[in-house]
Enzyme design. Structure first.
Site, PDB file in Angstrom:
ATOM      1  N   HIS A   1      98.848 -36.686   6.874  1.00 33.27           N
ATOM      2  CA  HIS A   1      98.508 -36.977   8.422  1.00 33.27           C
ATOM      3  C   HIS A   1      99.026 -35.942   9.093  1.00 33.27           C
ATOM      4  O   HIS A   1      99.680 -35.993  10.072  1.00 33.27           O
ATOM      5  CB  HIS A   1      99.230 -38.462   8.536  1.00 33.27           C
ATOM      6  CG  HIS A   1      98.781 -39.548   8.201  1.00 33.27           C
ATOM      7  ND1 HIS A   1      99.094 -40.884   7.943  1.00 33.27           N
ATOM      8  CD2 HIS A   1      97.561 -39.780   7.523  1.00 33.27           C
ATOM      9  CE1 HIS A   1      98.386 -41.885   7.537  1.00 33.27           C
ATOM     10  NE2 HIS A   1      97.194 -40.982   7.157  1.00 33.27           N
TER      11      HIS A   1
ATOM     12  N   HIS B   1      88.164 -47.115   2.896  1.00 33.99           N
ATOM     13  CA  HIS B   1      88.620 -48.611   4.157  1.00 33.99           C
ATOM     14  C   HIS B   1      87.211 -49.061   4.566  1.00 33.99           C
ATOM     15  O   HIS B   1      86.397 -48.264   4.689  1.00 33.99           O
ATOM     16  CB  HIS B   1      89.724 -47.994   4.640  1.00 33.99           C
ATOM     17  CG  HIS B   1      89.678 -47.029   5.345  1.00 33.99           C
ATOM     18  ND1 HIS B   1      88.703 -46.786   6.741  1.00 33.99           N
ATOM     19  CD2 HIS B   1      89.933 -45.468   5.132  1.00 33.99           C
ATOM     20  CE1 HIS B   1      88.529 -45.513   6.949  1.00 33.99           C
ATOM     21  NE2 HIS B   1      89.279 -44.745   6.077  1.00 33.99           N
TER      22      HIS B   1
ATOM     23  N   ARG C   1      89.971 -32.760   0.591  1.00 36.74           N
ATOM     24  CA  ARG C   1      89.399 -34.145   0.687  1.00 36.74           C
ATOM     25  C   ARG C   1      87.821 -33.997   1.152  1.00 36.74           C
ATOM     26  O   ARG C   1      87.523 -33.346   1.913  1.00 36.74           O
ATOM     27  CB  ARG C   1      90.418 -35.065   1.532  1.00 36.74           C
ATOM     28  CG  ARG C   1      89.580 -36.576   1.930  1.00 36.74           C
ATOM     29  CD  ARG C   1      90.618 -37.486   2.375  1.00 36.74           C
ATOM     30  NE  ARG C   1      91.013 -37.034   3.776  1.00 36.74           N
ATOM     31  CZ  ARG C   1      92.070 -36.610   4.118  1.00 36.74           C
ATOM     32  NH1 ARG C   1      93.227 -36.378   3.158  1.00 36.74           N
ATOM     33  NH2 ARG C   1      92.409 -36.306   5.239  1.00 36.74           N
TER      34      ARG C   1
ATOM     35  N   TYR D   1      95.636 -32.822  -3.853  1.00 29.37           N
ATOM     36  CA  TYR D   1      96.637 -32.199  -2.813  1.00 29.37           C
ATOM     37  C   TYR D   1      97.396 -31.466  -4.011  1.00 29.37           C
ATOM     38  O   TYR D   1      98.121 -32.072  -4.675  1.00 29.37           O
ATOM     39  CB  TYR D   1      97.265 -33.313  -1.986  1.00 29.37           C
ATOM     40  CG  TYR D   1      96.340 -34.042  -1.433  1.00 29.37           C
ATOM     41  CD1 TYR D   1      95.419 -33.536  -0.072  1.00 29.37           C
ATOM     42  CD2 TYR D   1      95.971 -35.206  -2.020  1.00 29.37           C
ATOM     43  CE1 TYR D   1      94.801 -34.342   0.521  1.00 29.37           C
ATOM     44  CE2 TYR D   1      94.866 -35.858  -1.335  1.00 29.37           C
ATOM     45  CZ  TYR D   1      94.205 -35.587  -0.131  1.00 29.37           C
ATOM     46  OH  TYR D   1      93.230 -36.533   0.496  1.00 29.37           O
TER      47      TYR D   1
ATOM     48  N   ASP E   1      84.341 -41.633  10.531  1.00 32.70           N
ATOM     49  CA  ASP E   1      85.438 -41.044   9.808  1.00 32.70           C
ATOM     50  C   ASP E   1      84.949 -40.057   8.863  1.00 32.70           C
ATOM     51  O   ASP E   1      84.603 -40.664   7.527  1.00 32.70           O
ATOM     52  CB  ASP E   1      86.317 -42.230   9.566  1.00 32.70           C
ATOM     53  CG  ASP E   1      87.477 -41.816   8.654  1.00 32.70           C
ATOM     54  OD1 ASP E   1      88.041 -40.484   8.609  1.00 32.70           O
ATOM     55  OD2 ASP E   1      88.172 -42.553   8.081  1.00 32.70           O
TER      56      ASP E   1
ATOM     57  N   GLU F   1      86.487 -41.606  -0.126  1.00 31.89           N
ATOM     58  CA  GLU F   1      87.187 -40.136   0.335  1.00 31.89           C
ATOM     59  C   GLU F   1      88.285 -39.892  -0.654  1.00 31.89           C
ATOM     60  O   GLU F   1      89.532 -39.734  -0.508  1.00 31.89           O
ATOM     61  CB  GLU F   1      88.074 -40.409   1.606  1.00 31.89           C
ATOM     62  CG  GLU F   1      88.689 -41.920   2.021  1.00 31.89           C
ATOM     63  CD  GLU F   1      89.242 -41.986   3.155  1.00 31.89           C
ATOM     64  OE1 GLU F   1      90.233 -40.970   3.458  1.00 31.89           O
ATOM     65  OE2 GLU F   1      89.279 -42.829   3.921  1.00 31.89           O
TER      66      GLU F   1
ATOM     67  N   HIS G   1      89.951 -47.783  10.635  1.00 31.41           N
ATOM     68  CA  HIS G   1      90.596 -48.600   9.546  1.00 31.41           C
ATOM     69  C   HIS G   1      90.110 -49.941  10.052  1.00 31.41           C
ATOM     70  O   HIS G   1      91.025 -50.740  10.636  1.00 31.41           O
ATOM     71  CB  HIS G   1      92.003 -48.491   9.271  1.00 31.41           C
ATOM     72  CG  HIS G   1      92.165 -47.187   8.792  1.00 31.41           C
ATOM     73  ND1 HIS G   1      93.708 -46.508   8.816  1.00 31.41           N
ATOM     74  CD2 HIS G   1      91.479 -45.887   8.357  1.00 31.41           C
ATOM     75  CE1 HIS G   1      93.648 -45.343   8.341  1.00 31.41           C
ATOM     76  NE2 HIS G   1      92.498 -44.918   7.971  1.00 31.41           N
TER      77      HIS G   1
ATOM     78  N   GLU H   1      85.178 -36.764   2.605  1.00 29.32           N
ATOM     79  CA  GLU H   1      84.780 -38.148   3.234  1.00 29.32           C
ATOM     80  C   GLU H   1      83.521 -38.607   3.757  1.00 29.32           C
ATOM     81  O   GLU H   1      83.164 -37.747   4.757  1.00 29.32           O
ATOM     82  CB  GLU H   1      85.938 -38.601   3.831  1.00 29.32           C
ATOM     83  CG  GLU H   1      85.969 -39.892   4.589  1.00 29.32           C
ATOM     84  CD  GLU H   1      87.152 -40.139   5.340  1.00 29.32           C
ATOM     85  OE1 GLU H   1      87.717 -39.493   6.068  1.00 29.32           O
ATOM     86  OE2 GLU H   1      87.585 -41.385   5.640  1.00 29.32           O
TER      87      GLU H   1
ATOM     88  N   HIS I   1      96.617 -41.508  -2.348  1.00 24.03           N
ATOM     89  CA  HIS I   1      95.605 -42.557  -1.285  1.00 24.03           C
ATOM     90  C   HIS I   1      94.649 -43.259  -1.929  1.00 24.03           C
ATOM     91  O   HIS I   1      94.211 -43.071  -3.115  1.00 24.03           O
ATOM     92  CB  HIS I   1      95.145 -41.964  -0.176  1.00 24.03           C
ATOM     93  CG  HIS I   1      94.490 -40.802  -0.254  1.00 24.03           C
ATOM     94  ND1 HIS I   1      93.132 -40.995  -0.510  1.00 24.03           N
ATOM     95  CD2 HIS I   1      94.707 -39.421  -0.092  1.00 24.03           C
ATOM     96  CE1 HIS I   1      92.537 -39.755  -0.373  1.00 24.03           C
ATOM     97  NE2 HIS I   1      93.488 -38.960  -0.245  1.00 24.03           N
TER      98      HIS I   1
ATOM     99  N   ASP J   1     105.152 -42.985  35.163  1.00 25.90           N
ATOM    100  CA  ASP J   1     104.235 -43.856  35.630  1.00 25.90           C
ATOM    101  C   ASP J   1     102.791 -43.205  35.029  1.00 25.90           C
ATOM    102  O   ASP J   1     101.762 -43.695  36.122  1.00 25.90           O
ATOM    103  CB  ASP J   1     104.436 -43.474  37.195  1.00 25.90           C
ATOM    104  CG  ASP J   1     104.057 -42.322  37.688  1.00 25.90           C
ATOM    105  OD1 ASP J   1     104.119 -41.252  36.787  1.00 25.90           O
ATOM    106  OD2 ASP J   1     103.943 -42.055  39.098  1.00 25.90           O
TER     107      ASP J   1
ATOM    108  N   ASP K   1      89.543 -33.350   8.969  1.00 27.37           N
ATOM    109  CA  ASP K   1      89.431 -34.833   9.239  1.00 27.37           C
ATOM    110  C   ASP K   1      89.360 -35.391  10.469  1.00 27.37           C
ATOM    111  O   ASP K   1      90.179 -35.434  11.179  1.00 27.37           O
ATOM    112  CB  ASP K   1      90.369 -35.875   8.489  1.00 27.37           C
ATOM    113  CG  ASP K   1      90.120 -37.159   7.949  1.00 27.37           C
ATOM    114  OD1 ASP K   1      89.165 -37.554   8.856  1.00 27.37           O
ATOM    115  OD2 ASP K   1      90.946 -38.208   7.515  1.00 27.37           O
TER     116      ASP K   1
HETATM  117  N1  GLY Z   1      90.915 -40.404   9.050  1.00 25.92           N
HETATM  118  C1  GLY Z   1      91.708 -41.621   8.883  1.00 25.92           C
HETATM  119  C2  GLY Z   1      91.233 -41.840   7.376  1.00 25.92           C
HETATM  120  O1  GLY Z   1      90.669 -41.106   6.599  1.00 25.92           O
HETATM  121  O2  GLY Z   1      91.660 -42.870   6.611  1.00 25.92           O
HETATM  122 MN    MN Z   2      89.271 -42.604   5.926  1.00 24.17          MN
HETATM  123 MN    MN Z   3      89.245 -39.764   7.649  1.00 23.99          MN
END
Ligand code: GLY
Ligand code: MN
Ligand code: MN
Length: 426
Positions: free
Chosen positions: A230, A341, A394, A376, A258, A372, A348, A396, A337, A37, A247
């Site tokens: 992820h 975005h 990475r 890796y 982001d 970004e 996103h 970003e 990737h 609940d 991140d």
């Molecule tokens: N944090 C999600 C991305 O970088 O797309």
């Molecule tokens: Mn991102």
């Molecule tokens: Mn990100």
């Protein structure tokens, strides 16, 4: 803050995009059960929020259009003192009418009746195909006589592509809070601590500075964990000599940030870490410099892949001829990737990348996107020179497209090797 005038203008634009003799329903998000609940913290549906600014659940916006005239109706939860004792104050229809510049406000229990009344002789029913409101089935049955059902989400998401001045201000505020969190992560002592302790420091700043929540689950990944894109377990020790990929970005008043930074646990990059990091940073800076109205996102992607491929060749991670390697996507093993975005109410942001004819939408003034690039190098990949194995990086940033080019909204979050090392000495 987004003004009521701006929300009204959005509804006007939305109504203009609807056909004459139509009716539109946009529902709030449902509560989501976490377990038994208890519920997850409530987060309004982004499209509904974009056209109303209304944060309560069990609400609905109706737009009724006749020729080129239209009216907007908001349905909200009834005031209920007993329930409000448990779940907090509701605005109710009287207050909502005062605060929200819609034409009419009713309680949600009258939705079916009002829908019957306002949908007679309407030919088109618009609603968000993805949203399932509990009582929606009944409404759909009533609407059986209508010729066409259309997805209103597409009309709203089109409008979300270009951000207003007020929206950009909220994104900047989110980034400002996120900057403090990343700088804290850079400057605090990390050796022998755990990923979750660092995550707690970051998210403490989000909350302490007034951000309602994170915009997505934070990634705090030390060493080889950064090679899981992820990774959200965030439960390993921070090892001396490793890098940490962070991140993390907060959401402020429904607008996201982001940001990714990759920093050394002990404050000093090793030589191989520096080599890889500088290569990726140079690519990121170059791609950001290309951003301007008229440029295609796919051109940024292509250039990033070429430059990263160059870098991987130079570092001896890839071997062979660049053209051939690119053709067989050899670089994608290390850069799997996209380059970025749209970002806005959603991290996103649910705005289209192609127009209705399937043609790519070029960058326009007022759009916000992330850039970004990352590389890796998995610990277990024996094809990589040993010194790079176990490193995942990475970088970003969040970029606004301006009239003549771009503005890096997160440029004040340090990312040069020297600056990161300097901060960690504080
Ligand atoms: N944090 C999600 C991305 O970088 O797309
Ligand atoms: Mn991102
Ligand atoms: Mn990100």
């Amino acid at each position: 803050m987004i003004s009521q005038k701006e929300y009204a203008h959005r509804r006007l634009k939305l109504a203009q995009s609807m056909s004459s003799e139509s009716i539109c329903l946009i529902h709030s998000a449902n509560q989501k059960t976490r377990s038994n609940d208890t519920e997850y913290p409530y987060r309004q549906n982004s499209n509904f929020y974009y056209v109303t600014g209304f944060k309560e659940d069990e609400s609905c916006l109706m737009i009724v259009k006749k020729k080129n005239k239209f009216k907007t109706i908001l349905f909200v939860l009834k005031k209920d003192v007993k329930k409000e004792l448990w779940t907090g104050q509701r605005l109710g229809e009287v207050e909502a009418k005062k605060l929200f510049s819609v034409n009419e406000v009713y309680t949600i229990d009258t939705l079916e009746e009002k829908f019957k009344e306002f949908s007679t002789r309407k030919q088109v029913l618009y609603y968000d195909f993805k949203l399932t409101y509990l009582k929606f089935k009944a409404l759909k049955r009533i609407s059986k006589g209508m010729h066409t059902h259309k997805n209103i989400a597409l009309n709203i998401e089109n409008m979300r592509l270009v951000k207003s001045t007020a929206e950009i201000k909220l994104i900047q505020k989110a980034i400002k809070i996120t900057q403090k969190a990343h700088h804290k992560a850079m400057s605090c002592t990390k050796v022998d601590k755990n990923e979750y302790e660092l995550q707690a420091k970051i998210e403490n700043i989000f909350k302490a500075k007034g951000a309602y929540s994170d915009a997505y689950t934070s990634i705090v990944a030390c060493g080889n964990a950064a090679n899981t894109l992820h990774y959200i377990e965030n439960n390993k020790p921070l090892e001396d000599g490793e890098l940490i990929l962070i991140d993390a970005g907060c959401e402020y008043e429904y607008y996201a940030s982001d940001i990714t930074r990759t920093i050394p646990v002990n404050g000093k990059f090793t030589k191989p870490q520096k080599e890889l990091y500088q290569m990726i940073l140079d690519v990121q800076v170059k791609i950001i410099s290309m951003i301007a109205p008229g440029v295609m996102r796919s051109a940024l992607q292509k250039k990033a892949e070429e430059l990263l491929c160059d870098g991987l060749l130079l570092l001896g991670i890839l071997k062979g001829k660049k053209k051939k390697l690119l053709k067989k996507d050899a670089h994608k093993k290390y850069y799997p990737h996209g380059i970025g975005h749209w970002m806005g109410i959603d991290v996103h942001d649910e705005a289209p990348y192609k127009d209705t004819k399937g043609k790519e939408i070029p960058l326009m003034k007022g759009m916000v996107l992330t850039i970004e690039p990352g590389i890796y190098c998995n610990t277990n990949d024996n094809s990589i020179p040993k010194k790079y194995r176990g490193i995942g990086i990475r970088i970003e940033d969040d970029i606004l497209v301006t009239k003549n080019g771009h503005k890096n909204l997160s440029s004040s979050i340090v990312k040069d090797i020297e600056d990161i090392e300097k901060l960690s000495l504080l």
